[in-house]
Design a protein around this motif. Structure first.
Motif, mmCIF file in Angstrom:
data_model
loop_
_atom_site.group_PDB
_atom_site.id
_atom_site.type_symbol
_atom_site.label_atom_id
_atom_site.label_comp_id
_atom_site.label_asym_id
_atom_site.label_seq_id
_atom_site.Cartn_x
_atom_site.Cartn_y
_atom_site.Cartn_z
ATOM 1 N N ASN A 97 27.327 54.397 -14.721
ATOM 2 C CA ASN A 97 27.488 53.596 -15.882
ATOM 3 C C ASN A 97 27.319 54.421 -16.948
ATOM 4 O O ASN A 97 27.506 55.732 -16.810
ATOM 5 C CB ASN A 97 26.100 52.721 -16.051
ATOM 6 C CG ASN A 97 26.207 51.639 -14.693
ATOM 7 O OD1 ASN A 97 27.031 51.280 -14.287
ATOM 8 N ND2 ASN A 97 24.627 51.556 -14.044
ATOM 9 N N SER A 98 27.152 53.884 -18.311
ATOM 10 C CA SER A 98 26.807 54.607 -19.609
ATOM 11 C C SER A 98 25.572 55.024 -19.773
ATOM 12 O O SER A 98 24.800 54.592 -18.997
ATOM 13 C CB SER A 98 27.565 53.914 -20.604
ATOM 14 O OG SER A 98 26.577 52.882 -21.003
ATOM 15 N N GLU B 225 38.491 59.413 -15.221
ATOM 16 C CA GLU B 225 38.116 57.811 -15.363
ATOM 17 C C GLU B 225 36.685 57.553 -14.987
ATOM 18 O O GLU B 225 36.493 56.409 -14.898
ATOM 19 C CB GLU B 225 38.992 57.288 -14.596
ATOM 20 C CG GLU B 225 40.889 57.376 -14.852
ATOM 21 C CD GLU B 225 41.727 56.707 -14.014
ATOM 22 O OE1 GLU B 225 41.141 55.817 -12.958
ATOM 23 O OE2 GLU B 225 42.632 56.645 -14.212
ATOM 24 N N TYR B 226 35.968 58.593 -14.664
ATOM 25 C CA TYR B 226 34.665 58.197 -14.007
ATOM 26 C C TYR B 226 33.728 57.477 -14.883
ATOM 27 O O TYR B 226 33.609 57.642 -16.214
ATOM 28 C CB TYR B 226 33.835 59.691 -13.865
ATOM 29 C CG TYR B 226 32.915 59.476 -12.685
ATOM 30 C CD1 TYR B 226 33.221 59.908 -11.395
ATOM 31 C CD2 TYR B 226 31.389 58.985 -13.066
ATOM 32 C CE1 TYR B 226 32.187 59.800 -10.461
ATOM 33 C CE2 TYR B 226 30.563 59.184 -11.904
ATOM 34 C CZ TYR B 226 30.855 59.338 -10.952
ATOM 35 O OH TYR B 226 30.034 59.245 -10.036
ATOM 36 N N ASP B 227 33.095 56.560 -14.337
ATOM 37 C CA ASP B 227 32.204 55.461 -14.977
ATOM 38 C C ASP B 227 30.853 56.172 -15.069
ATOM 39 O O ASP B 227 30.058 55.616 -14.155
ATOM 40 C CB ASP B 227 32.311 54.090 -14.446
ATOM 41 C CG ASP B 227 31.417 53.172 -15.091
ATOM 42 O OD1 ASP B 227 30.991 53.448 -16.267
ATOM 43 O OD2 ASP B 227 31.193 52.110 -14.500
ATOM 44 N N GLY B 228 30.629 57.104 -15.720
ATOM 45 C CA GLY B 228 29.419 57.801 -15.520
ATOM 46 C C GLY B 228 29.050 58.506 -16.995
ATOM 47 O O GLY B 228 29.611 58.326 -18.074
ATOM 48 N N TYR B 229 27.873 59.217 -16.758
ATOM 49 C CA TYR B 229 27.159 60.041 -17.785
ATOM 50 C C TYR B 229 26.596 61.376 -17.241
ATOM 51 O O TYR B 229 26.149 61.241 -15.912
ATOM 52 C CB TYR B 229 26.307 59.362 -18.793
ATOM 53 C CG TYR B 229 25.063 58.715 -18.237
ATOM 54 C CD1 TYR B 229 23.968 59.474 -18.501
ATOM 55 C CD2 TYR B 229 25.253 57.672 -17.546
ATOM 56 C CE1 TYR B 229 22.604 58.935 -17.814
ATOM 57 C CE2 TYR B 229 23.832 56.960 -17.037
ATOM 58 C CZ TYR B 229 22.741 57.715 -17.322
ATOM 59 O OH TYR B 229 21.443 57.225 -16.563
ATOM 60 N N ILE B 230 26.273 62.103 -17.833
ATOM 61 C CA ILE B 230 25.635 63.431 -17.358
ATOM 62 C C ILE B 230 24.170 63.544 -18.219
ATOM 63 O O ILE B 230 24.138 63.446 -19.390
ATOM 64 C CB ILE B 230 26.472 64.582 -17.667
ATOM 65 C CG1 ILE B 230 27.636 64.601 -16.940
ATOM 66 C CG2 ILE B 230 25.504 65.927 -17.392
ATOM 67 C CD1 ILE B 230 28.761 65.646 -17.126
ATOM 68 N N ASN B 231 23.094 63.738 -17.314
ATOM 69 C CA ASN B 231 21.979 64.012 -17.832
ATOM 70 C C ASN B 231 21.479 65.474 -17.463
ATOM 71 O O ASN B 231 21.626 66.000 -16.340
ATOM 72 C CB ASN B 231 20.725 63.230 -17.419
ATOM 73 C CG ASN B 231 20.684 62.098 -18.083
ATOM 74 O OD1 ASN B 231 21.124 61.986 -19.164
ATOM 75 N ND2 ASN B 231 19.716 60.911 -17.454
ATOM 76 N N ILE C 181 30.750 60.584 -19.831
ATOM 77 C CA ILE C 181 32.001 61.058 -19.378
ATOM 78 C C ILE C 181 33.206 60.126 -18.881
ATOM 79 O O ILE C 181 32.858 58.846 -18.858
ATOM 80 C CB ILE C 181 31.847 62.003 -18.004
ATOM 81 C CG1 ILE C 181 31.190 61.248 -17.012
ATOM 82 C CG2 ILE C 181 30.699 63.185 -18.669
ATOM 83 C CD1 ILE C 181 31.273 62.178 -15.736
ATOM 84 N N GLY C 182 34.407 60.703 -18.700
ATOM 85 C CA GLY C 182 35.514 59.714 -17.777
ATOM 86 C C GLY C 182 35.754 58.578 -18.922
ATOM 87 O O GLY C 182 35.945 58.755 -20.117
ATOM 88 N N GLY C 183 35.727 57.467 -18.238
ATOM 89 C CA GLY C 183 36.075 56.107 -18.946
ATOM 90 C C GLY C 183 35.090 55.660 -19.960
ATOM 91 O O GLY C 183 35.575 55.030 -20.768
ATOM 92 N N ASN C 184 33.903 56.270 -19.815
ATOM 93 C CA ASN C 184 32.950 55.940 -21.126
ATOM 94 C C ASN C 184 33.002 56.665 -22.471
ATOM 95 O O ASN C 184 32.475 56.311 -23.184
ATOM 96 C CB ASN C 184 31.426 56.138 -20.222
ATOM 97 C CG ASN C 184 31.105 55.054 -19.474
ATOM 98 O OD1 ASN C 184 31.515 53.900 -19.401
ATOM 99 N ND2 ASN C 184 30.615 55.660 -18.258
ATOM 100 N N VAL C 185 34.045 57.834 -22.355
ATOM 101 C CA VAL C 185 34.025 58.613 -23.472
ATOM 102 C C VAL C 185 34.816 57.485 -24.657
ATOM 103 O O VAL C 185 35.661 56.724 -24.163
ATOM 104 C CB VAL C 185 35.132 59.554 -23.383
ATOM 105 C CG1 VAL C 185 35.379 60.480 -24.359
ATOM 106 C CG2 VAL C 185 34.253 60.577 -22.253
ATOM 107 N N LEU C 186 34.277 57.872 -25.735
ATOM 108 C CA LEU C 186 34.796 57.028 -26.952
ATOM 109 C C LEU C 186 36.318 57.384 -27.115
ATOM 110 O O LEU C 186 36.664 58.820 -27.327
ATOM 111 C CB LEU C 186 34.069 57.224 -28.184
ATOM 112 C CG LEU C 186 32.682 56.673 -28.202
ATOM 113 C CD1 LEU C 186 31.958 56.841 -29.323
ATOM 114 C CD2 LEU C 186 32.600 55.122 -27.566
#
Length: 651
Positions: free
Chosen positions: A91-92, A127-133, A149-154
Motif C-alpha cells: 500500500n501507500s 509499478e509496485y504498490d508499496g512504500y519503504i520504511n 515507490i512504484g505506482g504510488n509515486v506522484l
C-alpha cells in the motif's frame, strides 16, 4: 579536481563535512541529499526524506545486476555502530501495510545497504504498490525515513480546491488532490485556525453542496492541532458501493467536500467546496437585490458557472431575522412590471442570510445556462415568508433588465399646483429598453397622479404616446419599464433620447386637465444654454419682465415670457418682430399668448412664420425685438417690449 566515484561513499562524507561543518550530515540547508548524476544505467531512484525529525535522509536505487535486481540504500545522518532495518510495505505510506520485502539493514558507519531481490523485476518495482520504511534500530521501530515507490509515486498532475468558510468565521483552507502513477489519488486537506486537540471528519459527498448528498469517500480526519489530513483514495466507501475511482474520475465527479466540526456534530460544516464537474469555472454574474418592504434587508445574488455548465445561485442578504426563512424566485419581466415565477431558489436562511441553489433548468423544465441568465428578461424577489409571499423584502432586476449605467435626468417643473415639481430619470437597460423613474416632491400623501409622455414639446402640446405608472402621492415615486409606445410600436432607450416629446404629471384621474408638473424630454430637453432679455413696460402699462431663450437638445428654442402686471384672465398676444424696437418691423415669429393670470407664455420656436428654419444659435444673432400686446383686439397697444439677438449686442 576531486573525482568522486560512486562506490566510494566515504569520500562523499568527507566532502559534505568540508561544506557544512557538521558530523555525518550531507546537506546543511534541508533534508535533500545531492548525490549528483546517477552513474547506474537504468536505475530507478527514490528519495528517502526524513520523518519524525530524525535527521536521517537519503536515497534508494534499484538496478539490474547479474540478472537480478539489486537495491542500494544510501543514507546521511546515520550513527556508527547502529544498524537500521528497512522494508518495503504494501500500500501507500498513508494507508500503511504489512512488510513484503526485507532489505539488508543499513550500516550506520557507512550509511549503506545492498540487497539482492531475486523475486522482483525492474518492471515490478516500477509499478509496485508499496512504500519503504527505514527504522531507527532493530529494537526501536520508529520510522526515520520513508517514501512511496512504484505506482504510488506522484505523477506531478494535481488539482487544488479552495475550502470556503461556512458556519465558523475562521476555518478555511485547501484540498490538494495529487495523481499517483497508478492513477489513484493522494488527497491533502490543509486548514487554518482549527483548534488544538480538535478532530474534524471530512468527506466527499455526491451532488453539489447546494443540493447535498450522501457520503461517498471518507477522508482521514483533519487533525485540529496541525490542521491537516492526508488520505489515499483508491475507491468509494463500501457504503457507497466500493467501486474503484481514479484521479481522472474524481476530477469529473459530481460531488462536493464537507469538513465537519466534530464526529458528534456532523451537522455543523466548518468548510466546504464543490469539486470535479461541480467546480466553479470563474464565469459569474452578480446583481443587487435592494431593500423593499422591510428596512435593512438587502444584498446580492450571484450566478456562478460550473465546469459542467450548470449554475450555482447564491443569495447573500444582510438584516434578515435569525429565525426567518425567506422564499426567493426569478420572475418574468422587470420588477416594476411584475411577472410569473420561472425559477425557484432554496429559501434564504435568516440566521445566515444565505441561500444556495444548483440550477440546471427553469421550473418548467426548459434548459438554463449562465449565458441565458445574462440576457434573461427577469427579476429576483425575496419574500418575507412562505405564508407572506405578497411582502417583498428584497428585489432586483437581472439579465437583460440590468441597468447599464447610462441615464439622463429631465426636470419636471411646477405648473398648476404650487410646490409640486421633480425629475424624470430615463435609464438604459442591457436589453435596450428603458426604466423611467418619476421622483416628485410636494405631492399630497393620499394623492394618485397619472403621468404620460406626450408627442411634441410641452409648449405645443400633443397626444399621449406612452402611459406611465401613476405617481404615488405618499412617496412621490413612479417607475415604468418602457418597451414600446402605447400603440405597440417598440421603442428603445436610444430612440427615446431623440424623441420629440414631453411629460405631464396630472392632478388626478378625474382632473387630467390640471397639470401639476411638466417637462420636455428627448430632443426637446433643454441643454443648459440660455439667454435672458428684458421686456420693459410701454406707455406706463406696468407690465414688464423677461423673455428667456432656452436651447434644446435638437438645436431649437423654448421661448419663455414671464411678465408681471398683467390683469387676471387677460390674454396678451406676443411676437418676435424684425428689426429693433426703435426701427419697428413686421412680425417674424408668432409666440404663444401671455396668460394674464400667470404672466407666462411658452413657445417652441423652430421656424419663422415664413417656414424658414431658425435655431437657437440663429436667434442669438437675430435682428429683432419682442412685443407683448394689450389684447387680440387691440394689437396696436404694446404693453411690454424688448430687443433681442443682435440688437442687444449692438446696444
Amino acid at each position: 579536481m576531486i573525482k568522486i566515484y560512486y562506490n566510494n561513499l566515504q569520500s562523499i562524507f568527507k566532502l559534505s563535512l568540508m561544506f557544512c561543518g557538521l558530523m555525518l550530515i550531507w546537506s546543511c540547508e534541508d533534508d535533500k541529499v545531492d548525490l549528483g548524476p546517477d552513474p547506474i544505467d537504468g536505475a530507478i531512484t527514490y528519495r528517502l526524506p526524513e520523518v519524525n525529525s530524525s535527521g536521517v535522509n537519503g536515497y534508494i536505487k534499484f538496478y539490474e545486476k547479474d540478472g537480478a535486481v539489486e537495491a542500494l540504500i544510501q543514507l546521511a545522518g546515520t550513527e556508527s555502530g547502529t544498524m537500521y532495518p528497512a522494508h518495503i510495505h504494501g500500500n501507500s505510506a498513508i494507508e500503511t501495510g504489512d512488510i513484503e520485502v526485507t532489505f539488508t539493514p543499513v550500516d550506520g558507519k557507512t550509511g549503506e545497504s545492498v540487497t539482492t531481490l531475486s523475486n522482483l523485476s525492474m518492471e515490478q518495482i516500477q509499478e509496485y504498490d508499496g512504500y519503504i520504511n527505514v527504522h531507527k534500530s532493530e529494537s526501536d521501530e520508529t520510522v526515520i525515513a520513508q517514501t512511496d515507490i512504484g505506482g504510488n509515486v506522484l505523477s506531478g498532475e494535481n488539482k487544488t480546491y479552495n475550502l470556503a468558510l461556512m458556519t465558523l468565521d475562521s476555518i478555511s483552507g485547501t484540498l490538494l488532490m495529487e495523481q499517483r502513477n497508478n492513477g489513484f489519488t493522494k488527497a491533502t486537506i490543509t486548514l487554518e485556525n482549527t483548534l488544538n486537540g480538535g478532530s474534524h471528519p471530512a468527506h466527499i459527498h455526491m451532488n453539489t453542496a447546494a443540493e447535498s448528498g450522501g457520503i461517498v469517500v471518507s477522508f482521514n480526519t483533519v487533525n485540529g492541532t496541525t490542521g491537516t489530513s492526508i488520505t489515499n483514495i483508491r475507491a468509494f466507501d463500501q457504503a457507497a458501493g466500493g467501486a474503484a475511482v481514479t484521479y481522472a474520475e474524481l476530477l469529473k465527479y459530481d460531488g462536493y467536500v464537507n469538513v465537519h466540526l466534530s464526529a458528534d456534530q456532523l451537522g455543523i460544516v466548518v468548510s466546504q467546496v464543490d469539486i470535479g464537474q461541480n467546480e466553479l469555472n470563474g464565469n459569474s454574474l452578480s446583481y443587487d437585490v435592494d431593500e423593499r418592504a422591510v428596512a435593512g434587508i438587502s444584498g446580492t445574488i450571484t450566478f456562478d458557472e460550473r465546469v459542467n455548465e450548470e449554475v450555482l445561485a447564491t443569495i447573500k442578504l444582510k438584516g434578515t431575522p435569525a429565525d426567518g426563512s425567506h422564499p426567493a424566485h426569478i420572475h418574468q419581466n422587470s420588477f416594476v412590471e411584475g411577472g410569473a415565477i420561472v425559477v425557484s431558489f432554496n429559501p434564504v436562511i435568516g440566521a445566515t442570510g444565505m441561500s444556495k441553489t444548483n440550477l440546471t433548468a427553469f421550473d418548467n423544465g426548459d434548459s438554463l445556462s449562465l449565458a441565458l441568465l445574462g440576457d434573461y428578461d427577469g427579476y429576483v424577489n425575496v419574500h418575507l415568508s412562505a405564508d407572506q409571499l405578497g411582502t417583498i423584502v428584497a428585489q432586483g432586476d437581472m439579465g437583460g433588465n440590468e441597468l447599464t449605467g447610462e441615464s439622463v435626468v429631465y426636470n419636471l417643473d411646477e405648473r398648476a399646483v404650487e410646490g409640486i415639481s421633480g425629475t424624470a430619470t430615463l435609464a438604459q437597460r442591457k436589453n435596450g429598453n428603458s426604466l423611467l423613474t418619476l421622483d416628485i416632491e410636494g405631492t399630497p400623501p393620499d394623492g394618485l397622479h397619472p403621468a404620460h409622455i406626450h408627442a411634441n414639446t410641452a409648449a405645443e402640446g400633443g397626444d399621449i404616446v406612452i402611459s406611465l405608472a401613476s405617481v404615488d402621492g405618499a412617496t412621490g415615486m413612479s417607475m415604468k419599464t418602457i418597451r414600446s409606445f402605447d400603440d405597440g410600436t417598440p421603442v428603445t432607450y436610444e430612440e427615446l433620447l431623440d424623441f420629440d416629446g414631453y411629460i405631464n404629471v396630472h392632478l388626478s384621474a378625474n382632473a387630467l386637465g390640471t397639470i401639476v408638473a411638466q417637462g420636455d424630454v428627448g430632443q426637446n430637453a433643454l441643454n443648459g444654454d440660455s439667454v435672458v432679455y428684458d421686456l420693459n413696460a410701454i406707455s406706463n402699462s406696468g407690465v414688464s419682465g423677461t423673455a428667456t431663450f432656452y436651447a434644446r437638445n435638437n438645436g431649437f428654442t423654448l421661448v419663455e415670457i414671464m411678465v408681471e402686471g398683467t390683469p387676471a384672465l387677460g390674454v396678451h398676444p406676443a411676437h418676435i418682430h424684425f428689426n429693433s424696437a426703435a426701427e419697428t418691423g413686421a412680425i417674424a415669429i408668432d409666440l404663444m399668448n401671455v396668460d394674464g393670470t400667470t404672466g407666462i407664455s411658452r413657445t417652441n420656436v423652430d421656424a419663422q412664420n415664413n417656414n424658414k428654419t431658425i435655431t437657437y444659435e440663429d436667434l442669438l444673432v437675430f435682428d429683432g425685438y419682442i412685443n407683448v400686446h394689450l389684447s387680440p383686439i387691440d394689437l396696436a397697444t404694446v404693453v411690454s417690449q424688448g430687443n433681442i439677438g443682435s440688437n442687444v449686442t449692438a446696444e
